[in-house]
Motif scaffolding. Sequence first.
Motif, PDB file in Angstrom:
ATOM      1  N   TYR A   1       0.831  -1.192   0.000  1.00 27.03           N
ATOM      2  CA  TYR A   1       0.000   0.000   0.000  1.00 27.03           C
ATOM      3  C   TYR A   1       0.869   1.248   0.000  1.00 27.03           C
ATOM      4  CZ  TYR A   1       0.904  -0.519   5.049  1.00 27.03           C
ATOM      5  OH  TYR A   1       1.494  -0.674   6.280  1.00 27.03           O
ATOM      6  N   GLN A   2       0.285   2.351  -0.410  1.00 28.14           N
ATOM      7  CA  GLN A   2       1.007   3.612  -0.546  1.00 28.14           C
ATOM      8  C   GLN A   2       0.469   4.649   0.438  1.00 28.14           C
ATOM      9  OE1 GLN A   2       3.654   4.246  -2.552  1.00 28.14           O
ATOM     10  NE2 GLN A   2       3.627   2.087  -3.137  1.00 28.14           N
ATOM     11  N   PRO A   3       1.262   5.653   0.779  1.00 23.40           N
ATOM     12  CA  PRO A   3       0.746   6.738   1.619  1.00 23.40           C
ATOM     13  C   PRO A   3      -0.481   7.377   0.966  1.00 23.40           C
ATOM     14  CG  PRO A   3       3.132   6.864   1.485  1.00 23.40           C
ATOM     15  CD  PRO A   3       2.717   5.815   0.501  1.00 23.40           C
ATOM     16  N   GLY A   4      -1.557   7.456   1.722  1.00 26.32           N
ATOM     17  CA  GLY A   4      -2.816   7.963   1.204  1.00 26.32           C
ATOM     18  C   GLY A   4      -3.857   6.873   1.030  1.00 26.32           C
ATOM     19  N   ASP A   5      -3.436   5.598   1.034  1.00 27.07           N
ATOM     20  CA  ASP A   5      -4.378   4.494   0.883  1.00 27.07           C
ATOM     21  C   ASP A   5      -5.203   4.305   2.162  1.00 27.07           C
ATOM     22  OD1 ASP A   5      -3.606   4.019  -1.665  1.00 27.07           O
ATOM     23  OD2 ASP A   5      -2.366   2.264  -1.228  1.00 27.07           O
ATOM     24  N   THR A   6      -6.328   3.617   2.007  1.00 24.81           N
ATOM     25  CA  THR A   6      -7.236   3.394   3.129  1.00 24.81           C
ATOM     26  C   THR A   6      -7.646   1.929   3.189  1.00 24.81           C
ATOM     27  OG1 THR A   6      -9.164   3.943   1.764  1.00 24.81           O
ATOM     28  CG2 THR A   6      -8.171   5.734   3.034  1.00 24.81           C
ATOM     29  N   TYR A 145     -10.814   3.784   7.008  1.00 24.77           N
ATOM     30  CA  TYR A 145      -9.799   4.405   7.863  1.00 24.77           C
ATOM     31  C   TYR A 145      -8.520   4.594   7.050  1.00 24.77           C
ATOM     32  CZ  TYR A 145     -12.413   3.907  12.219  1.00 24.77           C
ATOM     33  OH  TYR A 145     -13.356   4.036  13.212  1.00 24.77           O
ATOM     34  N   SER A 146      -7.908   5.751   7.231  1.00 22.54           N
ATOM     35  CA  SER A 146      -6.640   6.020   6.553  1.00 22.54           C
ATOM     36  C   SER A 146      -5.514   5.213   7.182  1.00 22.54           C
ATOM     37  CB  SER A 146      -6.297   7.514   6.637  1.00 22.54           C
ATOM     38  OG  SER A 146      -7.262   8.298   5.975  1.00 22.54           O
ATOM     39  N   ILE A 147      -4.626   4.723   6.355  1.00 24.39           N
ATOM     40  CA  ILE A 147      -3.437   4.036   6.850  1.00 24.39           C
ATOM     41  C   ILE A 147      -2.435   5.090   7.310  1.00 24.39           C
ATOM     42  CG2 ILE A 147      -1.544   2.488   6.240  1.00 24.39           C
ATOM     43  CD1 ILE A 147      -3.410   1.252   4.135  1.00 24.39           C
ATOM     44  N   ALA A 148      -1.937   4.942   8.529  1.00 26.96           N
ATOM     45  CA  ALA A 148      -1.117   5.991   9.144  1.00 26.96           C
ATOM     46  C   ALA A 148       0.351   5.616   9.221  1.00 26.96           C
ATOM     47  CB  ALA A 148      -1.655   6.319  10.535  1.00 26.96           C
ATOM     48  N   ARG A 158       4.587  -6.479   8.051  1.00 29.25           N
ATOM     49  CA  ARG A 158       4.678  -5.166   8.686  1.00 29.25           C
ATOM     50  C   ARG A 158       3.348  -4.832   9.349  1.00 29.25           C
ATOM     51  NH1 ARG A 158       7.221  -0.100   7.576  1.00 29.25           N
ATOM     52  NH2 ARG A 158       6.875   1.103   9.468  1.00 29.25           N
ATOM     53  N   LYS A 159       3.414  -4.204  10.475  1.00 25.15           N
ATOM     54  CA  LYS A 159       2.191  -3.769  11.125  1.00 25.15           C
ATOM     55  C   LYS A 159       1.515  -2.685  10.311  1.00 25.15           C
ATOM     56  CE  LYS A 159       3.610  -4.805  15.872  1.00 25.15           C
ATOM     57  NZ  LYS A 159       3.873  -4.239  17.224  1.00 25.15           N
ATOM     58  N   LEU A 160       0.210  -2.719  10.295  1.00 27.79           N
ATOM     59  CA  LEU A 160      -0.587  -1.685   9.641  1.00 27.79           C
ATOM     60  C   LEU A 160      -1.183  -0.815  10.737  1.00 27.79           C
ATOM     61  CD1 LEU A 160      -2.939  -2.082   6.647  1.00 27.79           C
ATOM     62  CD2 LEU A 160      -3.776  -0.918   8.681  1.00 27.79           C
ATOM     63  N   ARG A 161      -0.996   0.471  10.630  1.00 28.59           N
ATOM     64  CA  ARG A 161      -1.378   1.394  11.694  1.00 28.59           C
ATOM     65  C   ARG A 161      -2.574   2.239  11.276  1.00 28.59           C
ATOM     66  NH1 ARG A 161       2.209   6.681  13.293  1.00 28.59           N
ATOM     67  NH2 ARG A 161       1.326   7.143  15.338  1.00 28.59           N
ATOM     68  N   ILE A 162      -3.574   2.296  12.131  1.00 27.03           N
ATOM     69  CA  ILE A 162      -4.683   3.233  11.954  1.00 27.03           C
ATOM     70  C   ILE A 162      -4.854   4.011  13.253  1.00 27.03           C
ATOM     71  CG2 ILE A 162      -5.904   1.816  10.247  1.00 27.03           C
ATOM     72  CD1 ILE A 162      -7.816   1.002  12.499  1.00 27.03           C
ATOM     73  N   ILE A 163      -5.498   5.150  13.158  1.00 29.25           N
ATOM     74  CA  ILE A 163      -5.702   6.013  14.324  1.00 29.25           C
ATOM     75  C   ILE A 163      -7.200   6.283  14.454  1.00 29.25           C
ATOM     76  CG2 ILE A 163      -5.293   8.314  15.275  1.00 29.25           C
ATOM     77  CD1 ILE A 163      -2.578   8.283  13.937  1.00 29.25           C
ATOM     78  N   PHE A 164      -7.713   6.149  15.665  1.00 29.21           N
ATOM     79  CA  PHE A 164      -9.125   6.439  15.901  1.00 29.21           C
ATOM     80  C   PHE A 164      -9.277   7.159  17.226  1.00 29.21           C
ATOM     81  CE2 PHE A 164      -8.401   2.424  18.014  1.00 29.21           C
ATOM     82  CZ  PHE A 164      -9.197   2.460  19.150  1.00 29.21           C
ATOM     83  N   SER A 165     -10.357   7.903  17.353  1.00 27.99           N
ATOM     84  CA  SER A 165     -10.675   8.569  18.610  1.00 27.99           C
ATOM     85  C   SER A 165     -12.036   8.084  19.075  1.00 27.99           C
ATOM     86  CB  SER A 165     -10.691  10.093  18.437  1.00 27.99           C
ATOM     87  OG  SER A 165     -11.651  10.475  17.477  1.00 27.99           O
ATOM     88  N   LEU A 166     -12.217   8.015  20.370  1.00 29.97           N
ATOM     89  CA  LEU A 166     -13.440   7.474  20.954  1.00 29.97           C
ATOM     90  C   LEU A 166     -14.226   8.584  21.634  1.00 29.97           C
ATOM     91  CD1 LEU A 166     -14.913   4.740  21.383  1.00 29.97           C
ATOM     92  CD2 LEU A 166     -13.844   4.644  23.634  1.00 29.97           C
ATOM     93  N   GLY A 217      -7.965  13.226  11.171  1.00 31.66           N
ATOM     94  CA  GLY A 217      -7.724  13.565   9.770  1.00 31.66           C
ATOM     95  C   GLY A 217      -6.265  13.774   9.442  1.00 31.66           C
ATOM     96  N   ILE A 218      -5.402  13.793  10.465  1.00 31.94           N
ATOM     97  CA  ILE A 218      -3.958  13.887  10.184  1.00 31.94           C
ATOM     98  C   ILE A 218      -3.354  12.515   9.897  1.00 31.94           C
ATOM     99  CG2 ILE A 218      -3.792  15.896  11.718  1.00 31.94           C
ATOM    100  CD1 ILE A 218      -2.156  14.027  13.626  1.00 31.94           C
ATOM    101  N   ALA A 219      -4.140  11.454  10.042  1.00 36.48           N
ATOM    102  CA  ALA A 219      -3.607  10.090   9.917  1.00 36.48           C
ATOM    103  C   ALA A 219      -2.851   9.838   8.610  1.00 36.48           C
ATOM    104  CB  ALA A 219      -4.729   9.073  10.100  1.00 36.48           C
ATOM    105  N   PRO A 220      -3.427  10.181   7.443  1.00 37.29           N
ATOM    106  CA  PRO A 220      -2.669   9.882   6.219  1.00 37.29           C
ATOM    107  C   PRO A 220      -1.343  10.623   6.137  1.00 37.29           C
ATOM    108  CG  PRO A 220      -4.561  11.290   5.724  1.00 37.29           C
ATOM    109  CD  PRO A 220      -4.719  10.810   7.133  1.00 37.29           C
ATOM    110  N   TYR A 221      -1.276  11.796   6.773  1.00 38.19           N
ATOM    111  CA  TYR A 221      -0.050  12.595   6.690  1.00 38.19           C
ATOM    112  C   TYR A 221       1.086  11.976   7.491  1.00 38.19           C
ATOM    113  CZ  TYR A 221      -3.705  15.721   5.098  1.00 38.19           C
ATOM    114  OH  TYR A 221      -4.783  16.250   4.442  1.00 38.19           O
TER     115      TYR A 221
END
Length: 359
Positions: A1-6, A145-148, A158-166, A217-221
């Motif tokens: 996957y590439q930066p910006g993928d979800t 979810y954006s890949i972070a 490789r671990k795949l990282r996502i960010i979420f808020s509750l 929304g900063i996750a992809p960055y």
Amino acid sequence: YQPGDTVGILTNNFDVDVRKLLKHLDLESAGDQCLRVEVDPSTKKKSSETPHVPPTIQIAKLFKECLDLRAIPKKLFLRALLDHTTDEGEKHFISLLCSKDGHVYDDIILEPRLGFVTLLKHISSCKPPISVLIEHLPRLMPRPYSIANYYDDPGHLRKLRIIFSLNEESPGLTTTMLKDSCESRNPIFLYFRKPTRFVYTNNDMECDTVMIGVGTGIAPYLSFLEKRSKTPNPHSLGNAWLFAGFRYENSSYICRDELEQYTSGRILNNCSVAFSRDPGTQYRHVQDLLEANKEALVELLCGSNCKIYVCGDGKMMLPQIERKFVEIISTVQGIGQDKSSTIISELKKSDRYMEDTWL
């Protein structure tokens, strides 16, 4: 996957909602019963297929995995519920909700976002058959979810990282599931979504980059910045400028240490942050930051190969950010907003103004 993928994360309804619905429909002892689901051959409705419902499925599994139990019921669904409600007072209530006078529907259903399972509390005599629920309740959709993080070694796992808020006051289905998984280590089922134009390639690293996001929304960055940090030619990097917004500096500023590390290492050249709920803060919204830096931004936009990335809510944030860019271009260049709007349109066509839209 590439930066910006979800990725799309498959979510489930809350167990408590499933149990409430089974009890309401007098199906508590029938949850394991298997149904055969097929479209009525005499139907005249278009698009009557139900690909999200298997041809055979247990009732409890249908409610948990296939139908969005918290969906906002549409008026057509409410009219269908009338035929399966016995109490006259409740029938009158439903009739008001689906009447041509939209004020009642707006005030009771739409504005407070009253979902189907919550509505059932007010219409206890309403016992619709499962076929009506399959017909009218929408599919329980995967959540994007954006890949972070940046994946740079296909030969290794490789671990795949996502960010979420509750949101503790009104927790969402997927965020609750993700939080529980962090604690229980239960697996999460996901798939890689089709790539969009919102990507950060090797060629993009040589361009000046403006990144705009609020909260998660900063996750992809973060994947953009990690890719930049691993380039073998750091001197070829264009400047990177992040505009981020959070509610509170002390409790909501996610990945702060990471961003500060990228800034100190000149991977991120500028990091401008707004805090919407902090008293006395200088900048409350990302738009305020754009306004404060309008001359530099317009110079970047119009005088270089700069690319702008905006990640956020498609109904509110993205249109607001676009309007702000139209406004500041108009102000700085002394042109009408119709002309500055055309500039933004041209930037979009040339993939220099990219949007990652949350629905």
